[in-house]
Design an enzyme around this catalytic site. Structure first.
Site, short mmCIF file in Angstrom:
data_model
loop_
_atom_site.label_atom_id
_atom_site.label_comp_id
_atom_site.label_asym_id
_atom_site.label_seq_id
_atom_site.Cartn_x
_atom_site.Cartn_y
_atom_site.Cartn_z
N ASP A 1 9.94 -80.19 42.75
CA ASP A 1 10.05 -81.22 43.59
C ASP A 1 8.63 -81.49 44.36
O ASP A 1 7.92 -80.59 44.64
CB ASP A 1 11.00 -81.17 44.57
CG ASP A 1 12.29 -80.89 43.87
OD1 ASP A 1 12.66 -81.39 42.85
OD2 ASP A 1 13.32 -80.45 44.91
N1 URA Z 1 15.24 -76.33 43.10
C1 URA Z 1 14.92 -77.18 43.96
O1 URA Z 1 15.68 -77.65 44.52
N2 URA Z 1 13.76 -77.71 43.88
C2 URA Z 1 12.86 -77.47 43.07
O2 URA Z 1 11.72 -78.07 43.15
C3 URA Z 1 12.91 -76.51 42.41
C4 URA Z 1 14.34 -75.91 42.17
#
Ligand code: URA
Length: 246
Positions: free
Chosen positions: A103
């Site tokens: 993310d």
């Molecule tokens: N889980 C999440 O919530 N975000 C990420 O970026 C990776 C794994």
């Protein structure tokens, strides 16, 4: 393939630097000086040299990046900065792409390559590599709560997750947050955040510290990247061949 493209693709220099090397007579093919960047070569059979040192053909490139906060895991975007924007002009190739995604507000280890087969093998459900995250989570989370992840949980939207391993690192009493580590074997959307959500708490910081057997290199600052070493690449290829334990 054009010789100038070949030299740039082999990371000999930026397009401007490559033009200069050709102009200065530093490049030969099969012993003959190259006079134009437009000259066609066969990368598999022609011997290209820079100052008498052979420039070997390399098809695939592999990097490990410490993805910083605030950039998106994509190859291009019309407005946001992407992880590919962090590459310098010499290393950048338009066939590079990130393996999986983090993310925008997640940082940590990210593999970037132009090897589609390896990427597919690392991410396919049959081999999906283990990914280890460290998270700062609101409130106090207990080891017993984390143990509920071991059997595989169902998210609020009904998604059934595979078993995951989570451990309690520390509860910070004064600031009222908990540091935890979670190893997952799949890559559902916002997976770690949604897993923590099932405990009634929220992830406030998330960092991926391991991707398969590859740990986030010590000293690799957020926003930096480097080429994988041969040993790291072999380990990653072995991860990709490992069948998922059910
Ligand atoms: N889980 C999440 O919530 N975000 C990420 O970026 C990776 C794994």
């Amino acid at each position: 393939m054009r010789i100038d493209k070949f030299l740039h693709a082999m990371r000999i220099g930026t397009r401007t630097q490559v033009r200069r090397l050709i102009k200065d007579g530093q490049i030969t093919t099969n012993g003959e000086p190259v006079i134009s960047g437009k000259q066609q070569i066969n990368p598999g059979s022609d011997v290209v040299c820079l100052d008498d040192v052979q420039v070997r053909y390399q098809e695939y490139f592999y990097y490990v990046m410490n993805k910083p906060l605030g950039v998106i895991t994509a190859t291009t975007d019309s407005s946001a900065k992407t992880v590919m924007d962090l590459f310098n002009k010499t290393d950048f190739r338009d066939d590079l792409f990130p393996v999986g995604r983090l993310d925008k507000d997640t940082e940590g280890i990210l593999v970037i390559t132009n090897d589609g087969a390896l990427s597919h093998a690392l991410m396919s459900p049959a081999h999906h590599v283990t990914k280890l995250y460290e998270a700062e989570v609101t409130g106090e989370i207990t080891a017993e709560q984390l143990a509920t992840f071991n059997a595989g949980i169902t998210l609020k939207d009904g998604t059934l997750l595979k078993p995951a391993e989570a451990e309690l690192v520390a509860f910070h009493e004064i600031e009222n947050f908990t540091t935890i580590r979670i190893a997952i074997h799949e890559g559902k959307y916002h997976q770690v955040k949604r897993m923590v959500g099932t405990l009634g708490e929220r992830v406030v910081e998330l960092k991926r510290i391991k991707f398969g057997s590859l740990a986030l290199p010590i000293g690799l600052l957020a926003g930096n990247y480097r080429a994988l070493t041969d040993d790291e690449l072999q380990a990653l290829k072995a991860d990709a061949e490992q069948p998922v334990a059910e």
